[in-house]
Write a protein that holds these residues in place. Structure first.
Motif, short mmCIF file in Angstrom:
data_model
loop_
_atom_site.label_atom_id
_atom_site.label_comp_id
_atom_site.label_asym_id
_atom_site.label_seq_id
_atom_site.Cartn_x
_atom_site.Cartn_y
_atom_site.Cartn_z
N ILE A 60 -8.59 -5.23 -2.56
CA ILE A 60 -9.50 -4.45 -2.90
C ILE A 60 -8.58 -2.49 -3.41
N TYR A 61 -7.08 -2.53 -2.27
CA TYR A 61 -6.10 -1.83 -2.28
C TYR A 61 -6.00 -1.62 -3.53
N TRP B 133 -6.78 -2.23 -6.33
CA TRP B 133 -7.65 -2.28 -7.39
C TRP B 133 -8.29 -0.71 -7.28
N GLN B 134 -8.54 -0.56 -6.18
CA GLN B 134 -8.76 1.23 -5.41
C GLN B 134 -7.57 2.04 -6.29
N ALA B 135 -5.92 1.32 -6.14
CA ALA B 135 -5.05 2.31 -6.41
C ALA B 135 -4.85 2.24 -8.26
N TRP B 136 -5.51 1.40 -8.72
CA TRP B 136 -4.90 1.25 -9.94
C TRP B 136 -6.93 2.75 -10.51
N ASN B 137 -7.70 2.64 -9.92
CA ASN B 137 -8.42 3.00 -10.02
C ASN B 137 -8.46 4.81 -10.17
N LYS B 138 -7.55 5.02 -9.14
CA LYS B 138 -7.12 6.82 -8.88
C LYS B 138 -5.95 7.01 -10.04
N GLU C 164 0.20 -1.52 -0.10
CA GLU C 164 -0.20 -0.19 0.09
C GLU C 164 1.18 0.94 0.13
#
Length: 112
Positions: free
Chosen positions: A64-65, A67-72, A10
Motif C-alpha cells: 500500500i505504501y 501505491w500511496q506514493a504513486w498517488n502522491k 519507503e
C-alpha cells in the motif's frame, strides 16, 4: 512489523517525491522540465517495481505504501501548469503498467 527493506524503500520513495517537488519548483524550459519529470517518475517506477511482493499474480501485489506514493506523485504532477505534469504522469503510468505486465510474464515464463 515493517521489514528493513520496506523501510529503505519507503525512504527511497520519499526522496523521489521530494525530487519530484523540486523539479516542479525549479524554473527551466518546459522541455527540460518534462524530461526531468519523466526521469524522476521513472526512478519512482523502479522503486515501486522493487517493492512488488508477489509477481505470480496477473496484477502483481504491491504494498500500500508504494501505491500511496504513486498517488502522491499524481497529485504533485497535476498541480503543475500547462498540463506538462499530467502528460508526464500519464506517460509514466503507462510505463509502470507495461513494466508490471512484463514482470508478471517474466515470472510466469520463468525468465529472469
Amino acid at each position: 512489523m515493517i521489514s528493513a527493506t520496506a523501510r529503505n524503500l519507503e525512504a527511497e520513495i520519499e526522496v523521489s517525491l521530494d525530487e519530484l517537488r523540486s523539479v516542479i519548483a525549479t524554473k527551466m524550459a518546459l522541455e527540460d522540465k518534462a524530461e526531468c519529470l519523466l526521469g524522476t517518475l521513472s526512478k519512482l517506477i523502479s522503486i515501486i517495481e522493487y517493492s512488488v511482493v508477489d509477481w505470480s499474480l496477473p496484477k502483481p501485489a504491491i504494498p500500500i505504501y508504494a501505491w500511496q506514493a504513486w498517488n502522491k506523485a499524481r497529485i504533485i504532477c497535476e498541480g503543475y501548469f500547462n498540463n506538462i505534469g499530467m502528460i508526464c504522469f500519464s506517460e509514466a503510468s503507462s510505463m509502470l503498467k507495461n513494466n508490471l505486465k512484463a514482470g508478471y510474464w517474466f515470472h510466469r515464463e520463468d525468465i529472469y
